[in-house]
Design a protein around this motif. Structure first.
Motif, short mmCIF file in Angstrom:
data_model
loop_
_atom_site.label_atom_id
_atom_site.label_comp_id
_atom_site.label_asym_id
_atom_site.label_seq_id
_atom_site.Cartn_x
_atom_site.Cartn_y
_atom_site.Cartn_z
N ILE A 13 0.38 2.37 -5.46
CA ILE A 13 0.20 2.85 -3.91
C ILE A 13 1.13 2.13 -3.03
O ILE A 13 1.60 2.59 -2.26
CB ILE A 13 -1.55 2.54 -3.75
CG1 ILE A 13 -2.36 3.45 -4.66
CG2 ILE A 13 -1.71 2.87 -2.11
CD1 ILE A 13 -3.71 3.47 -4.51
N THR A 36 0.66 -6.69 -12.31
CA THR A 36 0.76 -5.51 -12.77
C THR A 36 1.75 -4.59 -11.99
O THR A 36 1.70 -3.33 -12.48
CB THR A 36 -0.93 -4.75 -12.52
OG1 THR A 36 -0.94 -4.81 -11.05
CG2 THR A 36 -1.89 -5.61 -13.09
N ASP A 57 1.93 -15.12 -5.15
CA ASP A 57 0.49 -14.77 -5.78
C ASP A 57 -0.26 -15.28 -4.42
O ASP A 57 -0.36 -16.28 -4.02
CB ASP A 57 0.33 -15.82 -6.96
CG ASP A 57 -1.08 -15.82 -7.35
OD1 ASP A 57 -1.95 -15.08 -6.51
OD2 ASP A 57 -1.50 -16.16 -8.52
N SER A 76 -4.06 -6.01 -6.01
CA SER A 76 -5.40 -6.32 -7.14
C SER A 76 -4.90 -5.41 -8.12
O SER A 76 -4.52 -4.21 -8.14
CB SER A 76 -6.69 -5.67 -6.28
OG SER A 76 -7.46 -5.78 -7.41
N SER A 116 -10.01 -1.38 -0.39
CA SER A 116 -11.29 -1.46 -1.33
C SER A 116 -11.54 -0.24 -2.13
O SER A 116 -10.48 0.37 -2.42
CB SER A 116 -12.60 -1.64 -0.52
OG SER A 116 -13.57 -1.66 -1.04
N TYR A 146 -13.97 -6.36 -11.32
CA TYR A 146 -13.28 -5.73 -10.23
C TYR A 146 -14.38 -5.19 -9.18
O TYR A 146 -13.87 -5.49 -7.96
CB TYR A 146 -12.69 -4.44 -10.89
CG TYR A 146 -11.80 -3.60 -9.94
CD1 TYR A 146 -10.50 -3.89 -9.50
CD2 TYR A 146 -12.21 -2.33 -9.76
CE1 TYR A 146 -9.94 -2.96 -8.58
CE2 TYR A 146 -11.60 -1.26 -9.00
CZ TYR A 146 -10.32 -1.84 -8.54
OH TYR A 146 -9.40 -0.93 -7.50
N ASN A 175 -10.23 7.60 -6.86
CA ASN A 175 -9.07 7.99 -7.91
C ASN A 175 -7.85 8.57 -7.33
O ASN A 175 -8.00 9.66 -6.45
CB ASN A 175 -9.63 8.91 -8.83
CG ASN A 175 -10.11 8.01 -9.90
OD1 ASN A 175 -9.88 7.18 -10.33
ND2 ASN A 175 -10.75 8.94 -11.00
N1 LIG Z 1 -4.91 3.60 -7.84
C1 LIG Z 1 -6.28 4.01 -7.39
O1 LIG Z 1 -6.62 5.09 -7.89
C2 LIG Z 1 -6.96 3.16 -6.79
C3 LIG Z 1 -8.40 3.61 -6.47
C4 LIG Z 1 -9.15 2.74 -5.78
C5 LIG Z 1 -8.59 1.56 -4.94
N2 LIG Z 1 -7.53 1.18 -5.25
C6 LIG Z 1 -7.01 -0.20 -4.53
O2 LIG Z 1 -5.61 0.11 -4.21
C7 LIG Z 1 -4.78 -1.17 -4.43
C8 LIG Z 1 -3.26 -0.94 -5.16
O3 LIG Z 1 -3.94 -0.27 -6.37
P1 LIG Z 1 -2.52 0.29 -7.48
O4 LIG Z 1 -3.21 1.70 -8.26
O5 LIG Z 1 -1.37 0.55 -6.47
O6 LIG Z 1 -2.55 -0.83 -8.42
P2 LIG Z 1 -1.36 -1.56 -8.91
O7 LIG Z 1 -1.64 -2.39 -10.25
O8 LIG Z 1 -0.19 -0.59 -9.11
O9 LIG Z 1 -0.72 -2.29 -7.68
C9 LIG Z 1 -1.27 -3.63 -7.46
C10 LIG Z 1 -0.06 -4.61 -6.93
O10 LIG Z 1 -0.72 -5.92 -6.45
C11 LIG Z 1 -0.09 -7.02 -7.34
N3 LIG Z 1 -1.01 -8.10 -7.44
C12 LIG Z 1 -1.99 -8.32 -8.09
N4 LIG Z 1 -2.70 -9.49 -8.02
C13 LIG Z 1 -1.75 -10.23 -7.04
C14 LIG Z 1 -1.76 -11.40 -6.62
N5 LIG Z 1 -2.69 -12.38 -6.89
N6 LIG Z 1 -0.65 -11.64 -5.56
C15 LIG Z 1 0.09 -10.92 -5.44
N7 LIG Z 1 0.32 -9.59 -5.97
C16 LIG Z 1 -0.70 -9.35 -6.61
C17 LIG Z 1 0.50 -6.28 -8.52
O11 LIG Z 1 1.37 -6.94 -9.34
C18 LIG Z 1 0.74 -4.71 -8.08
O12 LIG Z 1 2.03 -4.77 -7.80
C19 LIG Z 1 -5.70 -1.79 -5.19
O13 LIG Z 1 -6.45 -2.90 -4.28
C20 LIG Z 1 -6.94 -1.28 -5.94
O14 LIG Z 1 -7.81 -1.85 -5.94
C21 LIG Z 1 -6.49 2.07 -6.26
#
Ligand SMILES: NC(=O)c1ccc[n+]([C@@H]2O[C@H](COP(=O)([O-])OP(=O)(O)OC[C@H]3O[C@@H](n4cnc5c(N)ncnc54)[C@H](O)[C@@H]3O)[C@@H](O)[C@H]2O)c1
Length: 316
Positions: A13, A36, A57, A76, A116, A146, A175
């Motif tokens: 995202i 991730t 981090d 996250s 969130s 989580y 999602n």
């Molecule tokens: N993808 C979905 O469907 C979805 C749904 C609900 C919420 N979210 C939220 O949206 C956000 C992004 O999700 P995503 O699907 O892109 O996940 P993703 O894993 O692709 O992206 C998360 C990014 O955060 C980075 N990260 C994690 N922990 C870290 C830390 N301690 N310090 C620095 N960087 C860190 C990872 O390296 C990664 O690049 C998250 O907070 C997730 O909880 C996503």
């Protein structure tokens, strides 16, 4: 031109959000420790002078010299395959990481949007889920790392708002799918698409009658930017697609769109996997004039194209 800090900018995202904000002429600083995420998600922006990426981090405090106007706090682990493998990191990113970003926001008088999740509703007893629903979460179950990290993140975000008047808003994201999801992230969209493209059996957890809703990434990015640049403060807003589909129907749709000869196999449902998850987006519609616009065939076709390219590259 505003300076916008994004945590998790190398993720699925976050990287799409960066594309949009750069297009809208903002200057971006991304903090990511790549736990991730992938640098390749931002390869196409690497020569862009309006993007600075810092490998950091966020559970460690950080000081940024330039004045920051906005913080999108997206970092996250987000897929069950990730947060079940790194539960402590997930909890610390949601808790200490969020505290560090709130401190940064306070120092810069920046507005912070917390990413969130619908997971804060747990296995919901109310359908569809409104922002007023408190949730049904098993605090010691495997997914709690989580769910509880995000519940804590919401709580500390509100505590900063109430105590320090920090300008905050919370997006409860449901999602989301689209290009740049990781092929092996364990979620149904990449799983079903890759299995269908390879004509391998499509594996469904449970009997497939459980429902989900899927929001296309471009629609979510629209919602996130509308929410950030709105006047709403100290509140949570659901962002997701209110169209409900059974996992069985969703698998069939993907098989049809990929012209697949795949069969279907059924596995046990993982512990605490929600049976229904559906956003009530009345609040987003009323306050932001936002609702998803991309129909599922269009969104899935773009995502299928992405995975075809990924598979072609890995085959070579
Ligand atoms: N993808 C979905 O469907 C979805 C749904 C609900 C919420 N979210 C939220 O949206 C956000 C992004 O999700 P995503 O699907 O892109 O996940 P993703 O894993 O692709 O992206 C998360 C990014 O955060 C980075 N990260 C994690 N922990 C870290 C830390 N301690 N310090 C620095 N960087 C860190 C990872 O390296 C990664 O690049 C998250 O907070 C997730 O909880 C996503």
């Amino acid at each position: 031109m505003s300076t916008i800090l994004i945590t998790g900018g190398s993720g699925f995202i976050g990287s799409h959000l960066i594309d949009r904000l750069i297009k809208d002429n903002h200057r971006i600083i991304s903090l990511d420790n790549l736990i991730t995420g992938r640098t390749s998600n931002l390869d196409h922006q690497k020569d862009n002078l309006n993007l600075k990426t810092i490998n950091h981090d966020i559970t460690e405090p950080i000081d940024i010299e330039e004045k920051i106007d906005y913080i999108f706090h997206m970092a996250s682990p987000a897929s069950p395959i990730d947060y079940l493998q790194i539960p402590k990191e997930t909890l610390l990113t949601g808790s200490i990481g969020t505290k560090n970003m709130l401190d940064l926001a306070q120092k810069h008088s920046a507005r912070l949007l917390l990413a969130s999740t619908s997971e804060i509703y747990g296995d919901p007893l109310e359908h569809p889920q409104k922002e007023t629903y408190f949730g049904n979460v098993n605090t010691i179950g495997p997914r709690s790392c989580y769910d509880e990290a995000k519940r804590f993140a919401e709580a500390i975000t509100m505590a900063y708002h109430r105590t320090h008047k920090t300008n905050v808003v919370i997006a409860r994201i449901f999602n989301t799918y689209g290009p740049r999801m990781r092929p092996n992230d364990g979620r149904v969209v990449p799983n079903f698409i890759i299995q269908s493209l390879k004509n391998e059996p499509v594996t469904i957890n449970g009997d497939g009658t459980q429902t989900r809703s899927f929001c296309y990434i471009d629609d979510l990015v629209d919602g996130l930017t509308k929410l950030m640049f709105s006047e709403i403060q100290g509140e949570a807003v659901n962002l997701g697609n209110p169209e409900e589909t059974t996992i069985n129907d969703f698998a069939e749709k993907i098989k049809t769109l990929t012209n697949s000869a795949s069969t279907t196999t059924y596995n046990d449902l993982p512990e605490n996997d929600p049976i229904r998850r559906l956003p009530d987006i009345t609040k987003a519609k009323q306050l932001l004039n936002w609702e998803p616009k991309t129909d599922i065939e269009t969104g899935l076709s773009a995502t299928i194209e992405h995975f075809k390219n990924v598979m072609n590259k890995t085959d070579k």
